[in-house]
Design a protein around this motif. Sequence first.
Motif, short mmCIF file in Angstrom:
data_model
loop_
_atom_site.label_atom_id
_atom_site.label_comp_id
_atom_site.label_asym_id
_atom_site.label_seq_id
_atom_site.Cartn_x
_atom_site.Cartn_y
_atom_site.Cartn_z
N ILE A 39 38.79 65.57 84.29
CA ILE A 39 37.96 66.27 83.55
C ILE A 39 36.45 66.29 83.94
CG2 ILE A 39 37.26 66.13 81.01
CD1 ILE A 39 39.84 65.30 80.25
N GLU A 40 36.30 65.19 84.55
CA GLU A 40 34.68 64.98 84.93
C GLU A 40 34.69 66.04 86.03
OE1 GLU A 40 30.82 63.66 85.83
OE2 GLU A 40 31.89 64.27 84.03
N GLY A 312 28.83 63.62 77.35
CA GLY A 312 29.08 63.20 75.98
C GLY A 312 30.16 63.95 75.23
N GLY A 313 30.29 63.83 74.08
CA GLY A 313 31.32 64.83 73.31
C GLY A 313 32.69 64.17 73.18
N THR A 314 33.46 64.70 72.19
CA THR A 314 34.64 64.30 72.10
C THR A 314 35.67 65.51 72.28
OG1 THR A 314 34.18 62.68 70.47
CG2 THR A 314 36.41 63.48 70.43
N ILE A 315 36.67 65.25 73.01
CA ILE A 315 37.85 66.43 73.47
C ILE A 315 39.24 65.82 72.80
CG2 ILE A 315 36.30 67.30 75.23
CD1 ILE A 315 38.46 66.11 77.09
N LEU A 325 37.78 55.90 75.97
CA LEU A 325 36.60 55.74 75.00
C LEU A 325 35.40 55.11 76.05
CD1 LEU A 325 35.00 55.80 72.03
CD2 LEU A 325 36.06 53.66 71.88
N TYR A 326 34.46 55.77 75.97
CA TYR A 326 33.22 55.33 76.97
C TYR A 326 32.94 53.96 76.71
CZ TYR A 326 28.37 54.38 78.67
OH TYR A 326 27.18 53.99 79.46
N LYS A 327 32.48 53.09 77.66
CA LYS A 327 32.67 51.60 77.52
C LYS A 327 31.78 50.93 76.58
CE LYS A 327 29.41 51.05 81.35
NZ LYS A 327 29.36 50.35 82.86
N ASP A 328 30.74 51.62 76.42
CA ASP A 328 30.04 50.88 75.26
C ASP A 328 30.34 50.98 73.98
OD1 ASP A 328 27.96 50.44 77.48
OD2 ASP A 328 26.53 51.79 76.86
N HIS A 329 30.94 52.30 73.54
CA HIS A 329 31.60 52.45 72.28
C HIS A 329 32.91 51.84 72.46
CE1 HIS A 329 28.38 55.43 72.41
NE2 HIS A 329 29.24 56.59 73.12
N SER A 407 34.15 54.80 82.03
CA SER A 407 33.08 54.25 82.67
C SER A 407 31.54 54.93 82.81
CB SER A 407 33.51 53.65 84.08
OG SER A 407 33.98 54.63 84.80
N THR A 408 31.98 56.23 82.62
CA THR A 408 30.95 56.96 82.95
C THR A 408 30.08 57.77 81.65
OG1 THR A 408 30.13 59.14 84.22
CG2 THR A 408 32.43 58.91 83.35
N THR A 409 28.89 58.09 81.66
CA THR A 409 28.42 58.71 80.70
C THR A 409 28.56 59.99 80.41
OG1 THR A 409 26.21 58.56 81.55
CG2 THR A 409 26.74 56.96 80.21
N SER A 410 28.73 60.77 81.94
CA SER A 410 28.67 61.97 81.94
C SER A 410 30.14 62.68 81.61
CB SER A 410 28.41 62.29 83.37
OG SER A 410 29.30 61.80 84.34
N ALA A 411 31.19 61.88 81.40
CA ALA A 411 32.36 62.52 80.91
C ALA A 411 32.38 62.53 79.32
CB ALA A 411 33.57 61.65 81.54
N PRO A 412 33.40 62.96 78.74
CA PRO A 412 33.62 62.86 77.13
C PRO A 412 33.24 61.57 76.79
CG PRO A 412 34.87 64.60 78.15
CD PRO A 412 34.43 63.90 79.36
N ALA A 413 32.69 61.38 75.73
CA ALA A 413 32.34 60.09 75.03
C ALA A 413 33.62 59.44 74.67
CB ALA A 413 31.43 59.88 74.04
N PHE A 414 34.65 60.44 74.42
CA PHE A 414 35.87 60.11 73.73
C PHE A 414 36.91 61.05 73.94
CE2 PHE A 414 39.31 59.95 70.30
CZ PHE A 414 39.74 58.56 70.63
N THR A 415 38.05 60.85 74.48
CA THR A 415 39.06 61.84 74.79
C THR A 415 40.36 61.36 73.96
OG1 THR A 415 38.41 62.34 77.00
CG2 THR A 415 40.59 62.82 76.29
#
Length: 446
Positions: A39-40, A312-315, A325-329, A407-415
Amino acid sequence: MKMIHINSKESPLYTGDHLTRVEKLQRLAEQSKARSVYIESQRLLQSNSKQSMNPDDVRIPLVYEHSGLYVAKVGLGTFRGRPIPFMDYYLIIDTGSERTWLQCEGSTKTFTQDMPLYPWNLSTTYHPIPCNTHPICMGDKCNADGQCTYSVRYASGSVTSGIIATEKFALGSDTGGLENIELHIGCGFHQENFEGFLGRNHLRGKRDLIAGILGLGSGEWSFINQLGASGKGKFSYCFEAINWKLEGSNTYLRFGADAKIGGAFQKVYITPIIVTPFPTTLYYLNLEDISVGNKRVGFPKGTFKVNDKREGGTIIDSGTAMSILYKDHFHRVADLVKAYFNGLGVEYIGSDGRFDVCFRLRGRFDINNYPSITLHFQQADYVIQDYKANFAMLSFEVVCFAVVKGSTTSAPAFTLGAFQQANKRILYNLNDRSLSFATEYCELDS
């Protein structure tokens, strides 16, 4: 279209009984991480760079498989002298991309495929698109023969290229018969670097039947958009919850009037499909917060919002096995999960190498003690009650939170992946840009 699960014995990528339950779960976790990379790669590519028919209600059988979770079995072409005039091929279902293509006879490079490469030259209904006769084929998208060409190159290194043509699809319908529908398809003559997720079944002594991809994203090439007004801009599916043996039965991908939701005693929730500030084939939703049991994390407003850099974003993605889910979240949600089990006196044992948050159950543990997970979407709460959708049971004692840490901020924050879509009827409406969902016992989807 009938959907077939990876671990169904009908699956073209069924691995047999030699894999343990833990190995199957680990394979799904690894698939989710690989899907995140895919996806990235699409995000990076897209940042750089209808026809109308009249079928009856179409439904396609789908098969669950290891790289895209579900594959569709479709009939293609018209061949004289055959008892059945078309040939069946398996295509990966991908709601994250718009292009439909398969490997064709005469390819200069391919991934391993046991089915014959598609014999386009023998089909009487195969017609290449002449250059400059369609909006998808203008300018430099032509070859020396004046035919429309395509090329899809991924940041991961995978590439497919070839000719765009119209071809007959033979698809199942709600009447039990077949519908013949003419659609655009990519006839692939060069496929490179797909070995990471396609053509690997022979290494396990199994057949490699996957021939290409069926794109269900929101772009012009998408299968649903090619159906035009007759497809009513809608499709739906219902994934069965995975049982203890991680075996799934088959289900259907439904289009047009056959894509229905909301029966007796069934409450339907509706959330918008977000209009992004950039073109995309992905389906973005507005996630506002997440709850574990009855406790909200309390994410600040806009945490999951996608920006104009496609970050970011949610898909929602049927091609991802377990939600990412992005690691920080992830850590904030995991803290609530750990606090919940700690309140029950359950031992936290950390990571098992594939899953990040695992627990050891001592003695009998009532399934009603597992917490629900709620995704608070705009105007609609998506409640996941089934413990099998939220937690991976590695053994009778060890259970892990079935969400993968990104692990990356450039991918969706949540899938939102397929595991957490189980036993939900999900309907995509591209006309009013909405996603509807309702709880349903998906094993009965036939």
